[in-house]
Design a protein around this motif. Structure first.
Motif, PDB file in Angstrom:
ATOM      1  N   ARG A 163      38.635  41.330  46.592  1.00 43.66           N
ATOM      2  CA  ARG A 163      39.842  41.593  45.790  1.00 43.66           C
ATOM      3  C   ARG A 163      39.499  41.334  44.339  1.00 43.66           C
ATOM      4  NH1 ARG A 163      41.006  37.035  48.497  1.00 43.66           N
ATOM      5  NH2 ARG A 163      42.504  37.985  49.894  1.00 43.66           N
ATOM      6  N   VAL A 164      40.184  42.045  43.455  1.00 48.86           N
ATOM      7  CA  VAL A 164      40.106  41.798  42.015  1.00 48.86           C
ATOM      8  C   VAL A 164      41.525  41.702  41.499  1.00 48.86           C
ATOM      9  CG1 VAL A 164      37.820  42.824  41.632  1.00 48.86           C
ATOM     10  CG2 VAL A 164      39.858  44.272  41.509  1.00 48.86           C
ATOM     11  N   GLU A 165      41.719  40.928  40.445  1.00 49.14           N
ATOM     12  CA  GLU A 165      43.057  40.658  39.917  1.00 49.14           C
ATOM     13  C   GLU A 165      43.548  41.700  38.921  1.00 49.14           C
ATOM     14  OE1 GLU A 165      45.099  38.307  41.056  1.00 49.14           O
ATOM     15  OE2 GLU A 165      43.526  37.857  42.516  1.00 49.14           O
ATOM     16  N   SER A 166      42.699  42.657  38.560  1.00 49.45           N
ATOM     17  CA  SER A 166      43.046  43.610  37.510  1.00 49.45           C
ATOM     18  C   SER A 166      42.384  44.950  37.786  1.00 49.45           C
ATOM     19  CB  SER A 166      42.570  43.050  36.161  1.00 49.45           C
ATOM     20  OG  SER A 166      42.628  44.020  35.158  1.00 49.45           O
ATOM     21  N   ARG A 167      42.891  45.983  37.134  1.00 53.11           N
ATOM     22  CA  ARG A 167      42.247  47.300  37.177  1.00 53.11           C
ATOM     23  C   ARG A 167      41.623  47.644  35.824  1.00 53.11           C
ATOM     24  NH1 ARG A 167      45.839  51.500  40.785  1.00 53.11           N
ATOM     25  NH2 ARG A 167      46.139  50.125  42.570  1.00 53.11           N
ATOM     26  N   ASP A 168      41.542  46.661  34.951  1.00 54.30           N
ATOM     27  CA  ASP A 168      41.009  46.881  33.607  1.00 54.30           C
ATOM     28  C   ASP A 168      39.490  46.834  33.639  1.00 54.30           C
ATOM     29  OD1 ASP A 168      43.584  47.053  32.565  1.00 54.30           O
ATOM     30  OD2 ASP A 168      43.694  44.887  32.251  1.00 54.30           O
ATOM     31  N   ILE A 169      38.887  47.988  33.797  1.00 50.92           N
ATOM     32  CA  ILE A 169      37.434  48.076  33.904  1.00 50.92           C
ATOM     33  C   ILE A 169      36.809  48.044  32.511  1.00 50.92           C
ATOM     34  CG2 ILE A 169      35.543  49.585  34.603  1.00 50.92           C
ATOM     35  CD1 ILE A 169      37.214  50.300  37.063  1.00 50.92           C
ATOM     36  N   ASP A 170      35.870  47.115  32.335  1.00 48.44           N
ATOM     37  CA  ASP A 170      35.187  46.899  31.066  1.00 48.44           C
ATOM     38  C   ASP A 170      33.721  46.575  31.372  1.00 48.44           C
ATOM     39  OD1 ASP A 170      34.617  46.457  28.381  1.00 48.44           O
ATOM     40  OD2 ASP A 170      35.399  44.406  28.412  1.00 48.44           O
TER      41      ASP A 170
ATOM     42  N   ILE B  91      35.956  47.022  45.988  1.00 46.02           N
ATOM     43  CA  ILE B  91      36.915  46.133  45.334  1.00 46.02           C
ATOM     44  C   ILE B  91      38.314  46.725  45.444  1.00 46.02           C
ATOM     45  CG2 ILE B  91      35.268  44.988  43.824  1.00 46.02           C
ATOM     46  CD1 ILE B  91      36.148  46.897  41.565  1.00 46.02           C
ATOM     47  N   VAL B  92      39.270  45.854  45.750  1.00 36.58           N
ATOM     48  CA  VAL B  92      40.648  46.284  46.013  1.00 36.58           C
ATOM     49  C   VAL B  92      41.596  45.585  45.052  1.00 36.58           C
ATOM     50  CG1 VAL B  92      42.507  46.349  47.740  1.00 36.58           C
ATOM     51  CG2 VAL B  92      40.104  46.632  48.456  1.00 36.58           C
ATOM     52  N   ASN B  93      42.517  46.371  44.491  1.00 30.00           N
ATOM     53  CA  ASN B  93      43.611  45.832  43.681  1.00 30.00           C
ATOM     54  C   ASN B  93      44.852  46.652  43.993  1.00 30.00           C
ATOM     55  OD1 ASN B  93      45.297  46.253  40.983  1.00 30.00           O
ATOM     56  ND2 ASN B  93      44.449  44.182  40.996  1.00 30.00           N
ATOM     57  N   ASP B  94      45.898  45.966  44.427  1.00 34.47           N
ATOM     58  CA  ASP B  94      47.192  46.594  44.657  1.00 34.47           C
ATOM     59  C   ASP B  94      47.088  47.876  45.489  1.00 34.47           C
ATOM     60  OD1 ASP B  94      49.960  46.725  44.475  1.00 34.47           O
ATOM     61  OD2 ASP B  94      49.913  47.870  42.597  1.00 34.47           O
TER      62      ASP B  94
ATOM     63  N   GLU C 297      42.902  47.614  53.944  1.00 38.12           N
ATOM     64  CA  GLU C 297      43.583  46.951  55.064  1.00 38.12           C
ATOM     65  C   GLU C 297      43.171  45.481  55.174  1.00 38.12           C
ATOM     66  OE1 GLU C 297      43.412  47.269  59.855  1.00 38.12           O
ATOM     67  OE2 GLU C 297      43.704  49.152  58.764  1.00 38.12           O
ATOM     68  N   VAL C 298      41.877  45.210  55.082  1.00 43.60           N
ATOM     69  CA  VAL C 298      41.358  43.846  55.226  1.00 43.60           C
ATOM     70  C   VAL C 298      41.866  42.953  54.098  1.00 43.60           C
ATOM     71  CG1 VAL C 298      39.247  42.448  55.093  1.00 43.60           C
ATOM     72  CG2 VAL C 298      39.353  44.445  56.620  1.00 43.60           C
ATOM     73  N   VAL C 299      41.810  43.449  52.866  1.00 41.15           N
ATOM     74  CA  VAL C 299      42.251  42.645  51.725  1.00 41.15           C
ATOM     75  C   VAL C 299      43.747  42.384  51.798  1.00 41.15           C
ATOM     76  CG1 VAL C 299      42.522  42.619  49.221  1.00 41.15           C
ATOM     77  CG2 VAL C 299      40.330  43.284  50.229  1.00 41.15           C
ATOM     78  N   GLU C 300      44.532  43.400  52.141  1.00 41.11           N
ATOM     79  CA  GLU C 300      45.984  43.207  52.250  1.00 41.11           C
ATOM     80  C   GLU C 300      46.336  42.230  53.376  1.00 41.11           C
ATOM     81  OE1 GLU C 300      47.735  47.113  52.438  1.00 41.11           O
ATOM     82  OE2 GLU C 300      47.711  47.303  50.250  1.00 41.11           O
TER      83      GLU C 300
END
Length: 157
Positions: free
Chosen positions: A107-114, A13-16, A151-154
């Protein structure tokens, strides 16, 4: 001696510009979310489920699988990679258990892991950018797949 094999699914999973990896206590290595494919699941469904359970994040697969005109079928999201991992090696060198791993990028929209109840807490997770990955002592395949996922997600954004 017979080798047992299980299908697994892993999702980077990729974020920013960074991927999330966690310390797997039993294996003693850092890996992305993933796990076994259940009897009633397709590999990509298992990967997405594992991401949601382990991180609480909602992944969106980055999938460029071409559509196939099939009257009674559908093209499934193609894994970016497929790997065969030896999980249990006996003293005589024979392999007792292997994982056939379907590797996806999302991709994920956040880095807030819960994480979901019963999963490891957020403290076992860390986000790795390109330089973090290159300077790490992570397994080489993890580094290669993580850099490729970024690279792929960006490129897809």
């Amino acid at each position: 001696m017979e080798t047992t094999r299980h299908f697994t699914a892993t999702v980077y999973i990729v974020n920013d510009g960074a991927v999330a990896l966690h310390e797997h206590r039993r294996l003693g290595i850092r890996i992305p979310p993933g796990g076994h494919v259940d009897r009633d699941e397709l590999p990509h469904e298992a990967g997405l489920r594992e991401v949601e359970e382990e991180t609480g994040l909602e992944p969106e697969l980055v999938d460029d699988t071409p559509a196939v005109p099939a009257p009674d079928g559908e093209a499934l999201p193609r894994p970016r990679e497929q790997m065969l991992y030896d999980i249990n090696i006996h003293d005589d060198g024979s392999v007792g258990h292997q994982h056939i791993d379907h590797i996806y990028y999302a991709r994920v929209e956040s880095r807030d892991i819960d994480p979901a109840p019963g999963e490891e807490g957020p403290e076992v997770w860390e986000w790795y950018g390109r330089e973090d990955l290159r300077e790490s002592d992570l397994d080489p395949d993890t580094v290669q797949f993580a850099l490729d996922a970024i690279e792929v997600v960006e490129a897809a954004d």
